[in-house]
Design a protein around this motif. Structure first.
Motif, PDB file in Angstrom:
ATOM      1  N   SER A 136      -3.683  -2.258  -3.115  1.00 52.99           N
ATOM      2  CA  SER A 136      -3.772  -0.967  -3.778  1.00 52.99           C
ATOM      3  C   SER A 136      -3.588  -0.807  -4.996  1.00 52.99           C
ATOM      4  O   SER A 136      -2.806  -1.181  -5.703  1.00 52.99           O
ATOM      5  CB  SER A 136      -2.757   0.129  -2.770  1.00 52.99           C
ATOM      6  N   ILE A 137      -4.361   0.105  -5.648  1.00 50.41           N
ATOM      7  CA  ILE A 137      -4.183   0.445  -7.074  1.00 50.41           C
ATOM      8  C   ILE A 137      -3.602   1.899  -7.357  1.00 50.41           C
ATOM      9  O   ILE A 137      -4.362   2.916  -6.970  1.00 50.41           O
ATOM     10  CB  ILE A 137      -5.606   0.390  -7.850  1.00 50.41           C
ATOM     11  N   PHE A 138      -2.447   2.053  -7.672  1.00 47.94           N
ATOM     12  CA  PHE A 138      -1.957   3.566  -8.096  1.00 47.94           C
ATOM     13  C   PHE A 138      -2.470   3.858  -9.395  1.00 47.94           C
ATOM     14  O   PHE A 138      -2.466   3.360 -10.321  1.00 47.94           O
ATOM     15  CB  PHE A 138      -0.422   3.511  -7.840  1.00 47.94           C
ATOM     16  N   GLN A 139      -2.596   5.226  -9.312  1.00 48.57           N
ATOM     17  CA  GLN A 139      -3.023   6.054 -10.348  1.00 48.57           C
ATOM     18  C   GLN A 139      -1.927   6.861 -11.090  1.00 48.57           C
ATOM     19  O   GLN A 139      -1.930   7.207 -12.147  1.00 48.57           O
ATOM     20  CB  GLN A 139      -4.348   7.136 -10.117  1.00 48.57           C
ATOM     21  N   SER A 140      -0.945   7.059 -10.155  1.00 54.60           N
ATOM     22  CA  SER A 140       0.199   7.980 -10.840  1.00 54.60           C
ATOM     23  C   SER A 140       1.536   7.118 -10.456  1.00 54.60           C
ATOM     24  O   SER A 140       1.887   6.156  -9.802  1.00 54.60           O
ATOM     25  CB  SER A 140       0.296   9.215 -10.136  1.00 54.60           C
ATOM     26  N   SER A 141       2.797   7.685 -10.932  1.00 56.89           N
ATOM     27  CA  SER A 141       4.021   7.189 -10.544  1.00 56.89           C
ATOM     28  C   SER A 141       4.824   7.970  -9.461  1.00 56.89           C
ATOM     29  O   SER A 141       5.849   7.898  -9.037  1.00 56.89           O
ATOM     30  CB  SER A 141       5.048   7.401 -11.531  1.00 56.89           C
ATOM     31  N   SER A 142       3.943   8.875  -8.921  1.00 53.39           N
ATOM     32  CA  SER A 142       4.621   9.905  -7.871  1.00 53.39           C
ATOM     33  C   SER A 142       4.726   9.357  -6.577  1.00 53.39           C
ATOM     34  O   SER A 142       3.695   8.406  -6.015  1.00 53.39           O
ATOM     35  CB  SER A 142       3.602  10.973  -7.626  1.00 53.39           C
ATOM     36  N   ILE A 194      -4.326  16.323  -0.954  1.00 56.17           N
ATOM     37  CA  ILE A 194      -2.960  16.767  -0.432  1.00 56.17           C
ATOM     38  C   ILE A 194      -1.940  17.524  -1.406  1.00 56.17           C
ATOM     39  O   ILE A 194      -2.145  16.738  -2.424  1.00 56.17           O
ATOM     40  CB  ILE A 194      -2.202  15.434   0.211  1.00 56.17           C
ATOM     41  N   ALA A 195      -1.005  18.285  -1.153  1.00 55.75           N
ATOM     42  CA  ALA A 195      -0.209  18.750  -1.983  1.00 55.75           C
ATOM     43  C   ALA A 195       1.187  18.566  -1.108  1.00 55.75           C
ATOM     44  O   ALA A 195       1.419  19.134  -0.105  1.00 55.75           O
ATOM     45  CB  ALA A 195       0.025  20.117  -2.360  1.00 55.75           C
ATOM     46  N   HIS A 196       2.320  18.120  -2.010  1.00 57.31           N
ATOM     47  CA  HIS A 196       3.476  17.620  -1.109  1.00 57.31           C
ATOM     48  C   HIS A 196       4.758  18.266  -1.747  1.00 57.31           C
ATOM     49  O   HIS A 196       5.075  18.192  -2.858  1.00 57.31           O
ATOM     50  CB  HIS A 196       3.353  15.969  -1.002  1.00 57.31           C
ATOM     51  N   ASN A 197       5.660  18.876  -0.830  1.00 60.12           N
ATOM     52  CA  ASN A 197       6.826  19.337  -1.378  1.00 60.12           C
ATOM     53  C   ASN A 197       8.010  18.549  -0.480  1.00 60.12           C
ATOM     54  O   ASN A 197       7.899  18.432   0.515  1.00 60.12           O
ATOM     55  CB  ASN A 197       6.928  20.759  -0.910  1.00 60.12           C
ATOM     56  N   GLY A 198       8.800  17.798  -1.418  1.00 57.46           N
ATOM     57  CA  GLY A 198       9.664  16.952  -0.727  1.00 57.46           C
ATOM     58  C   GLY A 198       9.822  15.814  -1.517  1.00 57.46           C
ATOM     59  O   GLY A 198       9.563  15.655  -2.755  1.00 57.46           O
ATOM     60  N   ASN A 199      10.355  14.617  -0.954  1.00 62.60           N
ATOM     61  CA  ASN A 199      10.570  13.354  -1.393  1.00 62.60           C
ATOM     62  C   ASN A 199      10.471  12.427  -0.318  1.00 62.60           C
ATOM     63  O   ASN A 199      11.164  12.338   0.494  1.00 62.60           O
ATOM     64  CB  ASN A 199      11.947  13.317  -2.201  1.00 62.60           C
ATOM     65  N   ILE A 200       9.699  11.454  -0.593  1.00 63.95           N
ATOM     66  CA  ILE A 200       9.669   9.978   0.259  1.00 63.95           C
ATOM     67  C   ILE A 200      10.572   9.017  -0.076  1.00 63.95           C
ATOM     68  O   ILE A 200      10.680   8.506  -1.255  1.00 63.95           O
ATOM     69  CB  ILE A 200       8.200   9.348   0.087  1.00 63.95           C
ATOM     70  N   THR A 201      11.836   8.812   0.904  1.00 63.07           N
ATOM     71  CA  THR A 201      12.825   8.232   0.641  1.00 63.07           C
ATOM     72  C   THR A 201      12.538   6.579   0.330  1.00 63.07           C
ATOM     73  O   THR A 201      13.627   5.847  -0.020  1.00 63.07           O
ATOM     74  CB  THR A 201      14.046   8.480   1.320  1.00 63.07           C
ATOM     75  N   ASN A 202      11.654   6.278   1.060  1.00 63.85           N
ATOM     76  CA  ASN A 202      11.288   4.715   1.061  1.00 63.85           C
ATOM     77  C   ASN A 202      10.028   4.429   0.205  1.00 63.85           C
ATOM     78  O   ASN A 202       9.370   3.452   0.605  1.00 63.85           O
ATOM     79  CB  ASN A 202      11.288   4.466   2.347  1.00 63.85           C
ATOM     80  N   ALA A 203       9.745   5.536  -0.499  1.00 66.12           N
ATOM     81  CA  ALA A 203       8.411   5.389  -1.437  1.00 66.12           C
ATOM     82  C   ALA A 203       8.232   4.062  -1.964  1.00 66.12           C
ATOM     83  O   ALA A 203       7.187   3.298  -2.346  1.00 66.12           O
ATOM     84  CB  ALA A 203       8.287   6.359  -2.169  1.00 66.12           C
ATOM     85  N   GLY A 204       9.590   3.669  -2.566  1.00 64.25           N
ATOM     86  CA  GLY A 204       9.598   2.361  -3.487  1.00 64.25           C
ATOM     87  C   GLY A 204       9.223   1.213  -2.652  1.00 64.25           C
ATOM     88  O   GLY A 204       8.370   0.463  -3.083  1.00 64.25           O
ATOM     89  N   THR A 205       9.739   0.987  -1.253  1.00 70.08           N
ATOM     90  CA  THR A 205       9.206  -0.104  -0.421  1.00 70.08           C
ATOM     91  C   THR A 205       7.952   0.072  -0.153  1.00 70.08           C
ATOM     92  O   THR A 205       7.119  -1.058  -0.076  1.00 70.08           O
ATOM     93  CB  THR A 205      10.324   0.019   0.660  1.00 70.08           C
ATOM     94  N   VAL A 206       7.545   1.333   0.270  1.00 75.51           N
ATOM     95  CA  VAL A 206       6.019   1.407   0.677  1.00 75.51           C
ATOM     96  C   VAL A 206       5.036   1.082  -0.254  1.00 75.51           C
ATOM     97  O   VAL A 206       3.954   0.379  -0.137  1.00 75.51           O
ATOM     98  CB  VAL A 206       5.975   2.889   1.289  1.00 75.51           C
ATOM     99  N   ARG A 207       5.308   1.490  -1.637  1.00 76.94           N
ATOM    100  CA  ARG A 207       4.617   1.374  -2.814  1.00 76.94           C
ATOM    101  C   ARG A 207       4.241  -0.204  -2.916  1.00 76.94           C
ATOM    102  O   ARG A 207       3.258  -0.589  -3.257  1.00 76.94           O
ATOM    103  CB  ARG A 207       5.339   2.053  -4.183  1.00 76.94           C
ATOM    104  N   ARG A 208       5.635  -0.921  -3.015  1.00 80.53           N
ATOM    105  CA  ARG A 208       5.413  -2.394  -3.321  1.00 80.53           C
ATOM    106  C   ARG A 208       4.477  -3.079  -2.069  1.00 80.53           C
ATOM    107  O   ARG A 208       3.573  -3.835  -2.693  1.00 80.53           O
ATOM    108  CB  ARG A 208       6.718  -2.935  -3.388  1.00 80.53           C
ATOM    109  N   GLU A 209       4.721  -2.809  -1.153  1.00 78.31           N
ATOM    110  CA  GLU A 209       3.774  -3.452   0.095  1.00 78.31           C
ATOM    111  C   GLU A 209       2.286  -2.982  -0.097  1.00 78.31           C
ATOM    112  O   GLU A 209       1.481  -3.932   0.110  1.00 78.31           O
ATOM    113  CB  GLU A 209       4.380  -2.707   1.503  1.00 78.31           C
ATOM    114  N   LEU A 210       2.016  -1.751  -0.447  1.00 80.96           N
ATOM    115  CA  LEU A 210       0.744  -1.437  -0.723  1.00 80.96           C
ATOM    116  C   LEU A 210      -0.002  -2.060  -1.779  1.00 80.96           C
ATOM    117  O   LEU A 210      -1.047  -2.397  -1.881  1.00 80.96           O
ATOM    118  CB  LEU A 210       0.741   0.059  -0.870  1.00 80.96           C
ATOM    119  N   ILE A 211       0.974  -2.496  -3.140  1.00 84.29           N
ATOM    120  CA  ILE A 211       0.376  -2.747  -4.183  1.00 84.29           C
ATOM    121  C   ILE A 211       0.082  -4.454  -3.594  1.00 84.29           C
ATOM    122  O   ILE A 211      -0.958  -4.821  -4.317  1.00 84.29           O
ATOM    123  CB  ILE A 211       1.421  -2.808  -5.122  1.00 84.29           C
ATOM    124  N   GLU A 212       1.070  -4.970  -3.069  1.00 86.35           N
ATOM    125  CA  GLU A 212       0.821  -6.400  -2.720  1.00 86.35           C
ATOM    126  C   GLU A 212      -0.466  -6.582  -1.784  1.00 86.35           C
ATOM    127  O   GLU A 212      -0.861  -7.650  -1.686  1.00 86.35           O
ATOM    128  CB  GLU A 212       2.106  -6.877  -1.829  1.00 86.35           C
TER     129      GLU A 212
END
Length: 486
Positions: A141-147, A120-138
């Motif tokens: 999920s293991i993230f490879q980037s800060s995007s 996938i290639a994405h143009n834009g910004n996910i405004t709840n990405a921080g919340t979603v990211r924390r839930e996924l890590i908990e």
């Protein structure tokens, strides 16, 4: 900081975060993707990436820092990207990756799922990405980037749907914000826009193949025929059987980013069936009607102010002249400049045509004022060249609010218009007059004859009005104060 990410001269412009491109059903897809990304280079100049698929070699990828022309023109690189389907991305740093120098943050992103791989290639910004990211890590999920865009891949991995397209729908229902996405599987090219259509995405035809791109200028460079814009909330899936369209997200009307009309998109692109150049010229016409002045010359601040300056000149009758010339070969030549060179600032990019402006009353037309630093420098250059008066006309309303939908903007405290009135800005810059086009005038120039409807705005104009069509939930949690709550 890596040298290709370093820009020592504050050009005081808002920056788009990226452009996306994809194609299917063509020979040597990577070459077409590279050309398309080259046409979209203005949307992101820090890094780019291409992913293709060929049955013999599977998914192939190349991610590079720097410009497309420097990264994706060698035969050695392009031979590693075989296939008849491919997608690509060019980027600036987003709010979540600003200052990042990791190649892992460069899109497109790839994931291997039970039913096969997808990118996938994405143009834009996910405004709840921080919340979603924390839930996924908990949840492991293991993230490879800060995007913020990587959240989409992880959400797809947790979906129980049986196709990539359905998993992508599932993932996008969990996120908020702005997204125009180009994705690919082994046999499908997918395009999707968020329900408000904040960022652009167009569909084109290239012989027997198909193309998705951020702007129509990327279709032109490869000789593709423009078919239509992807609608807000629409997903298209393109395969051997052709184009299948669905609307998986609840329609909320269009709130397309109006700054695409003002600055981000190339003037030779079309948006909403309307020439970007013509819209910008018409902004100049509106400016001349709203803010006339007695002067001898109308000069653009190149290159983004040129169409509006032409419109201002045509409407006012004041002669148009190239009073400022851009050094087209500036680029990023000065990687680590000395302090003396750094202090030259804008002079390394722009030079005043003294023979034209000496003794003249000059109207300078620019697209926007962000911090005001460049306006100060340009005004000083014009006066030093002998101009008798300097008047600024700005082809957008005052930029008073940051964007959270895919534009690199300073925090609100650093926006000049958020701290000063128009008259205070005039005094700060030190010019005879300073006027911005009104929000109604901007809407009229963009084709809305009645101007802006306060009850139902036709565009996203949050950077001017402070009215955010999508609540930036992560930023609110961090303490950002919305206009209604001030």
């Amino acid at each position: 900081m890596q040298p290709w990410l370093s820009d020592p001269f504050d050009d005081d412009k808002l920056k788009e975060e990226c452009g996306v491109f994809g194609t299917i059903g063509v020979t040597d897809a990577a070459n077409f993707v590279a050309l398309g990304l080259h046409a979209l280079q203005h949307r992101g100049q820090e890094a780019g990436g291409i992913i293709t698929y060929a049955p013999e070699s599977g998914f192939n990828s190349a991610h590079r820092f720097g410009l497309v022309r420097d990264s994706f023109t060698s035969t050695k690189v392009m031979e590693t990207l075989p296939g008849t389907i491919g997608i690509g991305h060019v980027r600036y740093s987003t709010a979540g990756t600003k200052g990042s120098t990791s190649i892992r943050d460069v899109q497109p992103f790839f994931g291997e799922f039970a039913m096969g791989g997808a990118a996938i290639a994405h143009n834009g910004n996910i405004t709840n990405a921080g919340t979603v990211r924390r839930e996924l890590i908990e949840r492991g999920s293991i993230f490879q980037s800060s995007s913020d865009s990587e959240c989409i891949i992880h959400l797809m991995a947790r979906s129980y749907q049986t196709t990539i397209a359905e998993r992508l729908k599932d993932a996008l229902r969990r996120v908020e914000g702005a997204f125009s996405i180009v994705a690919m599987t082994r046999t499908k090219l997918i395009g999707v826009r968020d329900p408000l259509g904040v960022r652009p995405l167009v569909l084109g035809r290239l012989g027997e193949g198909w193309v998705l791109a951020s702007e129509t200028c990327a279709l032109d460079i490869i000789g593709a025929e423009f078919v239509r814009e992807i609608e807000p909330g629409e997903m298209v899936v393109i395969g051997a059987e052709g184009v299948t369209s669905t609307h998986p997200f609840q329609s909320r009307g269009s709130r397309f980013c109006i700054f695409e009309q003002v600055y981000f998109s190339r003037p030779d692109s079309s948006l909403g069936g309307r020439s970007v150049y013509e819209t910008r010229r018409q902004i100049g016409v509106e400016l001349a009607r709203e803010a006339p002045v007695e002067a001898d010359l109308v000069c653009p601040v190149p290159d983004s102010g040129t169409p509006a300056a032409i419109g201002y000149s045509q409407e006012s009758g004041i002669p148009y002249a190239m009073g400022i010339v851009r050094n087209q070969y500036m680029g990023r030549t000065f990687i680590e400049p000395s302090e003396q060179i750094r202090n030259m600032g804008v002079r390394l990019k722009l030079n005043v045509n003294r023979a034209l402006v000496a003794g003249k009353r000059v109207v300078l037309v620019d697209d926007s004022v962000v911090r005001g630093t460049t306006s100060l420098k340009i005004k000083q250059m014009i006066l030093e060249a002998g101009a008798s008066e300097v008047h600024f006309r700005i082809a957008s309303p005052p930029t008073m609010w940051p964007c959270f939908y895919g534009v690199d903007t300073p925090e609100r405290s650093k926006l000049l218009a958020a701290r000063m009135t128009e008259e205070e800005m005039r005094d700060y810059i030190g010019v005879e007059s300073l006027k911005f086009v009104s929000l109604d005038g901007l809407y009229r120039a963009a084709g809305e004859a009645e101007g802006r409807s306060n009850s139902c705005p036709q565009f996203c104009d949050a950077c001017f009005s402070g009215e955010y069509p999508i609540v930036p939930s992560d930023m609110v949690k961090r303490g950002f104060t919305l206009k209604a709550a001030e």
